[in-house]
Design a protein around this motif. Structure first.
Motif, mmCIF file in Angstrom:
data_model
loop_
_atom_site.group_PDB
_atom_site.id
_atom_site.type_symbol
_atom_site.label_atom_id
_atom_site.label_comp_id
_atom_site.label_asym_id
_atom_site.label_seq_id
_atom_site.Cartn_x
_atom_site.Cartn_y
_atom_site.Cartn_z
ATOM 1 N N GLY A 43 -14.712 73.806 -78.988
ATOM 2 C CA GLY A 43 -14.955 73.326 -77.469
ATOM 3 C C GLY A 43 -15.911 73.649 -76.762
ATOM 4 O O GLY A 43 -16.890 74.494 -77.200
ATOM 5 N N GLY A 44 -16.135 73.179 -75.754
ATOM 6 C CA GLY A 44 -17.303 73.212 -74.782
ATOM 7 C C GLY A 44 -17.027 74.357 -73.891
ATOM 8 O O GLY A 44 -15.764 74.545 -73.512
ATOM 9 N N ALA A 45 -18.120 74.768 -73.371
ATOM 10 C CA ALA A 45 -18.017 75.983 -72.330
ATOM 11 C C ALA A 45 -18.122 75.291 -70.738
ATOM 12 O O ALA A 45 -18.197 75.740 -69.588
ATOM 13 N N MET A 46 -18.424 73.611 -71.022
ATOM 14 C CA MET A 46 -18.639 73.093 -69.763
ATOM 15 C C MET A 46 -17.753 71.888 -69.584
ATOM 16 O O MET A 46 -17.432 71.183 -70.763
ATOM 17 N N HIS A 47 -17.297 71.168 -68.548
ATOM 18 C CA HIS A 47 -16.893 70.084 -68.290
ATOM 19 C C HIS A 47 -17.837 69.335 -67.277
ATOM 20 O O HIS A 47 -17.755 69.639 -66.227
ATOM 21 N N GLY A 48 -18.585 68.332 -67.857
ATOM 22 C CA GLY A 48 -19.371 67.808 -67.102
ATOM 23 C C GLY A 48 -20.597 68.680 -66.716
ATOM 24 O O GLY A 48 -21.229 69.215 -67.608
ATOM 25 N N SER A 49 -20.972 68.758 -65.332
ATOM 26 C CA SER A 49 -22.114 69.733 -64.874
ATOM 27 C C SER A 49 -21.651 70.963 -64.212
ATOM 28 O O SER A 49 -22.483 71.605 -63.815
ATOM 29 N N ASP A 50 -20.555 71.493 -64.597
ATOM 30 C CA ASP A 50 -20.136 72.781 -64.051
ATOM 31 C C ASP A 50 -19.580 73.712 -65.127
ATOM 32 O O ASP A 50 -19.218 73.375 -66.349
ATOM 33 N N HIS A 51 -19.485 74.917 -64.926
ATOM 34 C CA HIS A 51 -18.828 75.960 -65.937
ATOM 35 C C HIS A 51 -17.260 76.261 -65.475
ATOM 36 O O HIS A 51 -16.957 77.497 -65.856
ATOM 37 N N ALA A 52 -16.871 75.536 -64.733
ATOM 38 C CA ALA A 52 -15.472 75.657 -64.279
ATOM 39 C C ALA A 52 -14.744 75.662 -65.556
ATOM 40 O O ALA A 52 -14.577 74.973 -66.435
ATOM 41 N N CYS A 53 -13.463 76.533 -65.545
ATOM 42 C CA CYS A 53 -12.833 76.660 -66.803
ATOM 43 C C CYS A 53 -11.479 75.937 -66.591
ATOM 44 O O CYS A 53 -10.334 76.305 -66.539
ATOM 45 N N LYS A 54 -11.617 74.512 -66.333
ATOM 46 C CA LYS A 54 -10.566 73.641 -66.216
ATOM 47 C C LYS A 54 -11.100 72.281 -67.070
ATOM 48 O O LYS A 54 -12.358 72.189 -66.836
ATOM 49 N N GLU A 55 -10.247 71.621 -67.354
ATOM 50 C CA GLU A 55 -10.587 70.483 -68.186
ATOM 51 C C GLU A 55 -11.648 70.409 -69.187
ATOM 52 O O GLU A 55 -12.596 69.808 -69.263
ATOM 53 N N LEU A 56 -11.491 71.573 -69.914
ATOM 54 C CA LEU A 56 -12.578 71.792 -70.762
ATOM 55 C C LEU A 56 -12.234 70.927 -72.108
ATOM 56 O O LEU A 56 -11.071 70.936 -72.626
ATOM 57 N N PRO A 57 -13.397 70.338 -72.543
ATOM 58 C CA PRO A 57 -13.167 69.523 -73.831
ATOM 59 C C PRO A 57 -12.890 70.506 -75.134
ATOM 60 O O PRO A 57 -13.668 71.496 -75.281
ATOM 61 N N LEU A 58 -11.893 70.358 -75.981
ATOM 62 C CA LEU A 58 -11.432 71.104 -76.842
ATOM 63 C C LEU A 58 -10.997 70.325 -78.193
ATOM 64 O O LEU A 58 -10.203 69.340 -78.062
ATOM 65 N N VAL A 59 -11.341 70.637 -79.425
ATOM 66 C CA VAL A 59 -10.814 70.060 -80.459
ATOM 67 C C VAL A 59 -10.239 71.057 -81.580
ATOM 68 O O VAL A 59 -10.841 72.084 -81.634
ATOM 69 N N LEU A 60 -9.091 70.967 -81.995
ATOM 70 C CA LEU A 60 -8.550 71.701 -82.913
ATOM 71 C C LEU A 60 -8.793 70.722 -84.281
ATOM 72 O O LEU A 60 -8.034 69.688 -84.421
ATOM 73 N N LEU A 61 -9.111 71.515 -85.357
ATOM 74 C CA LEU A 61 -9.440 70.692 -86.714
ATOM 75 C C LEU A 61 -8.628 71.605 -87.712
ATOM 76 O O LEU A 61 -8.736 72.875 -87.933
ATOM 77 N N GLY A 62 -8.056 70.941 -88.529
ATOM 78 C CA GLY A 62 -7.159 71.262 -89.606
ATOM 79 C C GLY A 62 -5.796 71.626 -88.971
ATOM 80 O O GLY A 62 -5.560 71.215 -87.915
ATOM 81 N N SER A 63 -4.815 72.088 -89.918
ATOM 82 C CA SER A 63 -3.589 72.134 -89.529
ATOM 83 C C SER A 63 -2.862 73.562 -89.437
ATOM 84 O O SER A 63 -1.693 73.599 -89.129
ATOM 85 N N GLY A 64 -3.869 74.527 -89.729
ATOM 86 C CA GLY A 64 -3.357 75.827 -89.684
ATOM 87 C C GLY A 64 -2.263 76.037 -90.908
ATOM 88 O O GLY A 64 -1.187 76.537 -90.538
ATOM 89 N N GLY A 65 -2.498 75.234 -92.074
ATOM 90 C CA GLY A 65 -1.194 75.511 -93.017
ATOM 91 C C GLY A 65 -0.212 74.744 -92.689
ATOM 92 O O GLY A 65 1.139 74.984 -93.049
ATOM 93 N N GLY A 66 -0.384 73.891 -91.875
ATOM 94 C CA GLY A 66 1.082 72.895 -91.364
ATOM 95 C C GLY A 66 1.684 73.382 -90.116
ATOM 96 O O GLY A 66 2.421 72.812 -89.764
ATOM 97 N N THR A 67 0.917 74.139 -89.570
ATOM 98 C CA THR A 67 1.411 74.758 -88.266
ATOM 99 C C THR A 67 1.317 73.795 -87.091
ATOM 100 O O THR A 67 2.154 73.602 -86.311
ATOM 101 N N PHE A 68 0.187 73.016 -87.068
ATOM 102 C CA PHE A 68 -0.231 72.200 -86.034
ATOM 103 C C PHE A 68 -0.138 70.821 -86.449
ATOM 104 O O PHE A 68 -0.640 70.476 -87.539
ATOM 105 N N GLY A 69 -0.023 69.988 -85.426
ATOM 106 C CA GLY A 69 0.094 68.540 -85.549
ATOM 107 C C GLY A 69 -1.455 68.091 -85.684
ATOM 108 O O GLY A 69 -2.206 68.749 -85.402
ATOM 109 N N THR A 70 -1.626 67.101 -86.553
ATOM 110 C CA THR A 70 -2.864 66.647 -86.727
ATOM 111 C C THR A 70 -2.891 64.726 -86.229
ATOM 112 O O THR A 70 -2.036 64.356 -85.777
ATOM 113 N N ASP A 71 -3.955 64.596 -86.145
ATOM 114 C CA ASP A 71 -4.225 63.020 -85.861
ATOM 115 C C ASP A 71 -3.695 62.553 -84.369
ATOM 116 O O ASP A 71 -2.783 61.655 -84.274
ATOM 117 N N GLN A 72 -3.940 63.569 -83.542
ATOM 118 C CA GLN A 72 -3.191 63.270 -82.344
ATOM 119 C C GLN A 72 -4.143 63.811 -81.022
ATOM 120 O O GLN A 72 -5.127 64.211 -81.355
#
Length: 121
Positions: A43-72
């Motif tokens: 994920g990023g430490a910024m959203h747009g031009s600020d460091h506010a900790c809201k609406e941060l872009p984040l991606v989870l890759l892999g499924s953690g052994g099937g724990t997490f959904g993918t392609d969503q």
């Protein structure tokens, strides 16, 4: 400048993509790839031009052994990042106890809760 930030972001994304590509080529004994058995949180430490900790872009890759959904794509409004960490600790690693229950910012009026939208069904 914005161009410098874009260049750095492009480089970082390329490195994560290359890593995940390599992890996806290694098949483990259970027939799944290393990427399938892993959870990469990027994920990023910024959203747009600020460091506010809201609406941060984040991606989870892999499924953690099937724990997490993918392609969503899941848009979460007004959720604390501590809930994401709590979800990973309790659902993927099976952790519990006072250290897990107290992880992250303490918000007495907003108890910690799992982000069920990202869990595999």
């Amino acid at each position: 400048t914005q161009n410098d930030f874009a260049t750095i972001t492009w480089w970082n994304v390329g490195k994560v993509a290359a890593l995940c590509g390599k992890l996806d080529q290694i098949v483990e004994e259970n027939g799944k790839t290393v990427l399938d058995n892993t959870l990469v949180m990027f994920g990023g430490a910024m959203h747009g031009s600020d460091h506010a900790c809201k609406e941060l872009p984040l991606v989870l890759l892999g499924s953690g052994g099937g724990t997490f959904g993918t392609d969503q794509h899941v848009a979460l409004d007004n959720r604390w990042i501590r809930d994401l960490h709590h979800t990973v600790m309790t659902n993927m690693y099976g952790m519990s106890g006072p250290d897990v229950d107290s992880f992250g910012a303490d918000r007495p009026l907003v108890p910690r809760s799992a982000i069920t939208e990202i869990l595999a069904t």
